[in-house]
Scaffold this active site. Structure first.
Site, PDB file in Angstrom:
ATOM      1  N   GLU A 259       0.962  -1.138  -0.211  1.00  0.00           N
ATOM      2  CA  GLU A 259      -0.494   0.031  -0.188  1.00  0.00           C
ATOM      3  C   GLU A 259       1.472   0.899  -0.158  1.00  0.00           C
ATOM      4  O   GLU A 259       1.568   1.636   0.943  1.00  0.00           O
ATOM      5  CB  GLU A 259      -0.966  -0.268   0.749  1.00  0.00           C
ATOM      6  CG  GLU A 259      -2.396   0.970   1.115  1.00  0.00           C
ATOM      7  CD  GLU A 259      -1.347   2.041   1.023  1.00  0.00           C
ATOM      8  OE1 GLU A 259      -1.372   3.354   0.831  1.00  0.00           O
ATOM      9  OE2 GLU A 259      -2.204   2.455   2.449  1.00  0.00           O
TER      10      GLU A 259
ATOM     11  N   CYS B 121      -2.250   8.556   4.262  1.00  0.00           N
ATOM     12  CA  CYS B 121      -2.791   7.857   2.697  1.00  0.00           C
ATOM     13  C   CYS B 121      -3.987   8.206   2.010  1.00  0.00           C
ATOM     14  O   CYS B 121      -4.311   8.503   0.695  1.00  0.00           O
ATOM     15  CB  CYS B 121      -2.199   6.424   2.474  1.00  0.00           C
ATOM     16  SG  CYS B 121      -2.570   5.194   3.264  1.00  0.00           S
TER      17      CYS B 121
END
Length: 515
Positions: A286, A320
């Site tokens: 990720e 994020c």
């Protein structure tokens, strides 16, 4: 009987009793600051002279803990331990493995405020963000235990006459877990617990910014009954041991959350077959985002402003999934901007180890300098209409910052800042709103604020992100509710906290017997 998964509730700090309990936890943790923590290999605690020193980002003079640094020699020892442990751990009944996770969840739940208080100090998290981090860690432990019990049943396949076929999953082998500092308990829990419950020993290299809270998880899993060698704790300098962990012939998978640059490097290195390696490595990555909230002319404008501000400035934009781009229809642009500024003015900033504030510092000097530089870039690319202040005299504080009239291709609209900075851009219609939303290399999260059903349904297909939200902010995915992971350069879309996640750490096998 194992009960269905239930999301761990958040703490309401408006309740006076909850505030008192959390203040007591902060005081208790404060008495533990400055201690030394070991490497852990095969259950053995190893102390080294060379240490990672964790400091409170909101008070640079406060040392949270000193954690021993692993060398390549320690990594070799840890792999030997993991390879040996694998032969026993993979054969431990799935129910027993799952119940270790359930016991760990129960331990953390009983000590929830304590773990959140460590996050306040180690990661600089405000109270509500720390509480959510701890709750998510509990959720991962509970959810993955239940998911593994389901996967143990295998999947149905067809038999022919005089034939029996069985399709089932088996563990892969030892792997490497490299979690980030921004969800310093939750993602450590999720990225380590998933491969472990699937039957794989792991080498856990925590972020050098937040190693103390990661060690607390090691203690919890040991207390919950995890056998020696299944979880090996190898904190260290990424420059010294990062590539070595990824390249190692005994690494079967790398479970990584972090920057695009590091994720791409891991992907490239993992593809190379090392001497003695007899398998292909899997990379679960990720790698960040550049996330957009789009607002059309039919939107609830108060909801739009609230969604933008809280998605942009929660935990100082250090997610994020944070909203760093607000793309607004020209007819409502000025009003949404003004409402957003008014909400941003109400946000409190301070040291969360001393008071309950909305925003605290950013994590370290490097991030502070990076964000400050992007604010200067933003002044050239748009008009600064709110914030922009930064002060690192005591902690790494950056105030919420809003730019308006930014070109969709400007650097602050394209590059991941990972701080409390949001850029506003306008569009003439829904086609242009979507076009701007999709114009980055990332594809993690996004949101659409609209009452137009046609617009929402079009975004469902054409807004190219892994996690898309309608009429809410673009952060705060919950385990089991909104499995998390993105497209494009946001990573491998692994969907953490979802029904497919554990299969990244398993190999499917078919056994066919003829009679």
């Amino acid at each position: 009987m194992v009960l269905p998964f239930k999301h761990e509730p958040f703490t309401d700090f408006k309740v006076e009793e909850n505030r008192k309990q959390f203040e007591a936890a902060l005081s208790a943790v404060r008495t533990e600051l400055g201690k030394e923590y070991p490497i852990v290999i095969n259950g053995e605690k190893i102390y080294t002279d060379d240490k990672l020193v964790s400091i409170n980002p909101s008070n640079k003079d406060e040392v949270i803990g000193k954690v021993s640094k692993a060398t390549k020699e320690h990594v070799e020892q840890a792999f030997a331990s993991a390879v040996e442990a694998y032969e026993k751990w993979r054969k431990v009944p799935v129910e027993d493995r799952a119940h270790i996770l359930f016991r760990a969840a129960a331990i953390v739940r009983r000590r929830k405020h304590e773990f959140s208080a460590w996050l306040v100090h180690d990661a600089g998290k405000p109270w509500d963000q720390a509480d959510g981090d701890t709750a998510e860690g509990i959720d991962f432990l509970e959810y993955y235990g239940r998911q593994m019990l389901e996967l143990e049943k295998g999947k149905p396949v067809v038999d022919r006459a005089n034939e029996n076929n069985k399709y089932f999953y088996k563990a892969m082998g030892p792997g490497v877990v490299i979690p980030p500092w921004n969800f310093a308990f939750a993602i450590v829990c999720g990225t380590a617990a998933a491969p472990i419950v699937a039957g794989n020993p792991v080498l856990l290299k925590p972020s050098e910014n937040t190693p103390v809270i990661a060690y607390k998880l090691v203690e919890v899993l040991e207390e919950a009954g995890l056998p020696k060698g299944v979880l090996n704790f190898v904190p260290g300098d990424p420059k010294e041991i990062g590539d070595y962990l990824v390249d190692h012939k005994d690494t079967h998978f790398i479970n990584f959350t972090g920057s695009r640059a590091t994720g791409v490097r891991i992907f490239e290195r993992a593809a190379k077959i090392q001497e003695g390696q007899q398998h292909l490595k899997r990379v679960i990555a990720e790698m960040g985002g550049k996330d957009t909230i789009i607002v059309d002319e039919t939107a609830d404008l108060d909801l739009a402003a609230e969604s933008i501000v809280h998605s942009a400035f929660g935990f100082s934009g250090q997610k994020c999934s944070a909203c760093s781009r607000a793309v607004i229809h020209e007819d409502v642009y000025d009003e949404v901007l003004e409402k957003s500024i008014e909400i941003a003015k109400t946000l409190t900033i301070g040291n969360p180890s001393e008071e309950n504030v909305y925003m605290a510092s950013v994590v370290n000097q490097t991030q502070f300098d990076k964000i400050k530089n992007y604010i200067e870039i933003g002044k050239e690319e748009g008009e600064l209409v709110f914030g922009g202040e930064a002060d690192d005299s005591k902690g790494f504080f950056v105030h919420p910052t809003i730019f308006k009239d930014v070109d969709p291709n400007a650097r602050i609209m394209q590059e991941e800042i990972f701080g409390p900075v949001v850029a506003f851009s306008k569009a003439k219609d829904f086609d242009e709103l979507l076009e701007i939303a999709n114009n980055t290399e990332y594809g993690l999260t996004g949101a659409v604020i609209s009452t137009n059903r046609d617009h929402l349904e079009r975004a469902r297909e054409d807004f190219h992100v892994g996690n898309l939200y309608f009429n809410r902010g673009c952060t705060a995915a919950i385990v089991g509710y909104q499995p998390f992971g993105g497209f494009k350069m946001s990573g491998t879309d692994s969907k953490a906290g979802g029904p497919d996640y554990l299969q990244h750490f398993l190999e499917a096998k078919i056994v066919s017997e003829q009679f």
